[in-house]
Design a protein around this motif. Sequence first.
Motif, short mmCIF file in Angstrom:
data_model
loop_
_atom_site.label_atom_id
_atom_site.label_comp_id
_atom_site.label_asym_id
_atom_site.label_seq_id
_atom_site.Cartn_x
_atom_site.Cartn_y
_atom_site.Cartn_z
N ASP A 120 0.76 -1.26 -0.03
CA ASP A 120 -0.07 -0.09 0.06
C ASP A 120 0.74 1.28 0.02
OD1 ASP A 120 -2.38 -1.39 -0.03
OD2 ASP A 120 -2.33 -1.59 2.08
N ASP A 121 2.19 1.02 0.37
CA ASP A 121 2.86 2.37 0.53
C ASP A 121 4.60 1.95 0.10
OD1 ASP A 121 4.46 4.53 1.02
OD2 ASP A 121 3.36 5.16 2.77
N LEU A 122 4.73 1.91 -0.99
CA LEU A 122 6.01 1.38 -1.35
C LEU A 122 7.53 2.23 -1.00
CD1 LEU A 122 7.71 -0.58 -2.95
CD2 LEU A 122 7.61 0.76 -5.07
N LEU A 123 7.21 3.35 -0.60
CA LEU A 123 8.33 4.23 -0.06
C LEU A 123 8.66 3.72 1.32
CD1 LEU A 123 7.37 7.64 -1.61
CD2 LEU A 123 9.61 6.58 -1.95
N ASP A 124 7.42 3.50 2.13
CA ASP A 124 7.48 2.82 3.24
C ASP A 124 8.12 1.73 3.61
OD1 ASP A 124 6.91 3.29 6.56
OD2 ASP A 124 5.67 1.56 5.74
N THR A 125 7.39 0.82 2.51
CA THR A 125 7.95 -0.76 2.30
C THR A 125 9.64 -0.55 2.08
OG1 THR A 125 5.99 -1.76 1.72
CG2 THR A 125 7.84 -2.74 0.96
N ALA A 126 9.98 0.24 1.21
CA ALA A 126 11.38 0.28 0.79
C ALA A 126 12.22 0.64 1.81
CB ALA A 126 11.81 1.37 -0.19
N GLY A 127 11.91 1.13 2.95
CA GLY A 127 12.72 1.44 4.14
C GLY A 127 12.67 0.24 5.02
N LYS A 128 11.79 -0.43 5.01
CA LYS A 128 11.60 -1.64 5.85
C LYS A 128 12.58 -2.67 5.41
CE LYS A 128 6.92 -0.66 7.87
NZ LYS A 128 5.34 -1.34 7.89
N LEU A 129 12.50 -2.84 3.92
CA LEU A 129 13.11 -3.63 3.17
C LEU A 129 14.76 -3.45 3.49
CD1 LEU A 129 11.22 -4.02 -0.19
CD2 LEU A 129 11.21 -6.01 1.72
N ALA A 130 15.01 -2.14 3.38
CA ALA A 130 16.52 -1.84 3.75
C ALA A 130 16.76 -2.20 5.03
CB ALA A 130 16.55 -0.52 3.36
N ASP A 131 16.11 -2.05 5.92
CA ASP A 131 16.34 -2.40 7.50
C ASP A 131 16.50 -3.95 7.37
OD1 ASP A 131 16.12 -0.14 8.03
OD2 ASP A 131 14.31 -0.10 8.83
N LEU A 132 15.80 -4.66 6.83
CA LEU A 132 15.93 -6.19 6.48
C LEU A 132 16.84 -6.74 5.91
CD1 LEU A 132 12.18 -7.18 6.15
CD2 LEU A 132 13.42 -7.59 8.42
N GLY A 133 17.75 -5.93 5.05
CA GLY A 133 18.96 -6.30 4.44
C GLY A 133 18.76 -6.50 2.90
N PHE A 134 17.63 -6.19 2.31
CA PHE A 134 17.20 -6.32 1.15
C PHE A 134 18.01 -5.50 0.12
CE2 PHE A 134 14.71 -4.73 -2.82
CZ PHE A 134 14.32 -6.09 -3.22
N LYS A 135 18.41 -6.18 -0.87
CA LYS A 135 19.25 -5.32 -1.84
C LYS A 135 18.75 -5.32 -3.07
CE LYS A 135 23.78 -7.40 -0.05
NZ LYS A 135 24.13 -6.06 0.45
N ALA A 136 18.37 -4.04 -3.37
CA ALA A 136 17.58 -3.69 -4.60
C ALA A 136 18.25 -3.37 -5.85
CB ALA A 136 16.91 -2.12 -4.27
N LEU A 137 17.52 -3.68 -6.91
CA LEU A 137 18.45 -3.74 -8.20
C LEU A 137 18.79 -2.07 -8.31
CD1 LEU A 137 18.81 -5.01 -11.16
CD2 LEU A 137 16.50 -3.94 -11.79
N PRO A 138 20.00 -1.87 -8.61
CA PRO A 138 20.51 -0.45 -8.77
C PRO A 138 19.98 0.05 -10.05
CG PRO A 138 22.42 -2.05 -8.11
CD PRO A 138 21.01 -2.83 -8.52
N ILE A 139 19.37 1.30 -10.04
CA ILE A 139 18.93 1.89 -11.38
C ILE A 139 20.10 3.24 -11.62
CG2 ILE A 139 16.78 3.23 -12.28
CD1 ILE A 139 16.39 0.11 -11.55
N SER A 140 19.95 3.27 -12.76
CA SER A 140 21.01 4.48 -13.30
C SER A 140 20.52 5.89 -12.78
CB SER A 140 21.16 4.39 -14.74
OG SER A 140 21.69 5.30 -15.24
N GLU A 141 21.44 6.57 -12.67
CA GLU A 141 21.27 8.10 -12.02
C GLU A 141 20.54 8.69 -13.32
OE1 GLU A 141 24.02 10.42 -10.43
OE2 GLU A 141 24.50 8.99 -8.63
N ASN A 142 20.80 8.39 -14.55
CA ASN A 142 20.26 8.86 -15.87
C ASN A 142 18.82 8.67 -15.63
OD1 ASN A 142 22.78 9.77 -16.51
ND2 ASN A 142 23.28 7.70 -17.64
N TYR A 143 18.34 7.59 -15.32
CA TYR A 143 16.77 7.43 -15.30
C TYR A 143 16.11 8.51 -14.71
CZ TYR A 143 12.23 5.42 -13.90
OH TYR A 143 11.11 5.16 -13.77
#
Length: 632
Positions: free
Chosen positions: A526-549
């Motif tokens: 329901d809130d990906l920005l909030d979820t992304a923070g929780k995932l980071a705390d759990l050690g989740f490694k996101a796919l790195p996206i280019s700064e150009n994007y």
Amino acid sequence: MKTSIATVSIAGDLGEKLTAIAAAGFDGIEIFEQDFITFDGSPADVGEMVRGHGMTIDLFQPLRDFEGLPEPLRARAFDRVERKFDLMQELGCELLLVSSTTHDKALGGIDRMAADFRELGERAAKRGLRVGYEARAWGTHVKDYRDAWEVVRRAGHPSVGLILDSFHTLAIGSDLSAMRSIPGDRIFHVQLADAPLIEMNLEYWSRHFRTMPGEGDLALVDFMAAVAATGYAGPLSLEILNDQFRAGSPRVIAVDGKRSLLSLMDKVRGVTPDLNAALAPPAMPSRVKVNGVEFVEFTASEEEAETLGAMLSTLGFSKVSRHVAKDIDLWRQGDINLVVNTEREGFAHSAYIMHGTSVCDIGLHVADAAAAVERARVLGANLFSQKRGKDELDIPAVRGVGGSVLHFLDRHSELAGVWDKEFTKVEQGATGPGAGLTRIDHIAQVMNFEEMQTWTLFYDAIFDVERTPLVDVVDPNGLVHSRAVQTPDGVFRLTLNGADTHRTLAGRFIADSYGSSVQHLAFATDDLLDTAGKLADLGFKALPISENYYADLVTRFDIDAALLARLKAANILYDEDENGAFFQLYSRPYGEGFFFEIIERRNGYDGFGKPNAPFRTAAQKRLARPAGMPRR
């Protein structure tokens, strides 16, 4: 309901075609002349082969450029027909298809053509044969079924009737209302084909892009409802001209064809309650209502299950239960159930041997599991079962994409208690804090492009789903063809992705996992920005996206600087449509290219972030095993 198919519709020599057609359960065939000419045998031999398969020869085709010719061309046309009649009698076929002429010397004129057919009817009657006239959409003088019917009507001969072809009728937008007034006994044969809506030359479109009913965009239900209103009681036959089918598996194409006819007529029955019994398909439950995904099952070795489990933990899943008798663990978060099977025997183990760690089974929450498997059975799906252990439920299932399994579960039978009956809580199995994932938004299946129509038809025939138009998704090394099948309310979504080449990310996944499979799961929050923070705390490694994007993103959308900074920091992709917004976060690739996606839909966004696909695939390729490097 008598089903038939033109031999031109599938690949192979005549013997291979007949074997595949008979195995699929067709009652009859149309002999396409070229298939006979290339066969090394007599007409009588062909007739015996067909009857040996328990089928009839319903039609011989085609005879072109017959009507409206001046002498001496007219006399030659009749001589040509007499030779066809000789052949038909040896075959044991009593109906000849005559398609409207495109001859440059044809004079036209309804009465002139009717006179030709009246004489042709006399000649046919002397041999106990019949002739059917078909309007070709690009005919010189007759291109509409209404004109063809007028020729037949004026010919006034009982051995001359009308042949209706759905493509020729619908491709030029003919009004179907007049069809309902044609006497059913004057329609000798009905040919069916679907097609995607493409702006191109009619003849080229017809000869290369016809598809099975349900695989294209033509209004076949309306067409058949009009045919049914006439009282027609003859065969329903497929005439499919398609380059892809000509290079495909005869068995698969024939099975698709039979399924498409049954599914079509079941839909027609839904809008025509008093459907003629001769056109009615076998009784079957209604299209299956899917209420969501009950579970997704992975097969893995014990070692790889540890790696997968660690990744699931970083996504906020908790291992909550273990099977009472097998090496199977249940991971859960929100309404998402992920099963990890490390058994060393049975179907899941066989899938592991073939594909490695992969999704081998999908459980669908349906309104009625027994009805779901019965509909699938009637429509030719391959039923699945395996030996059950003590306390295991008999869960209905069929084979799916790439040999995987689809299980059906409901809430009103004992199947509702599967997690309590077959699983026990593990020690320290309390649900963890999670990351806000609520349910499975969609499942992405990849396959070779030539399989896409088969599986589109499979899902559309069995389930109450809608399909989106086919779109091309850009990959750095080619195109991937994609479409979604989904329930009207969006609680169940599948994306089907067809690869033309192994160089694309999808194509490489197919090659590396040895066949079509699920390449990624998308979880909703329901809130990906909030979820992304929780995932980071759990050690989740996101796919790195280019700064150009992100630099480009602000040129496409009106995004404030604070939101853009948060998207960039979390590697979240963004899209908008006319309804709302879409947020996407991807995991890094796992194993041979599998990955997870976490998404948030706002205000009715209904797509899948197509504009972001090139940037996502490029990012994934930067992390992928280099081409040519052997797997460990």
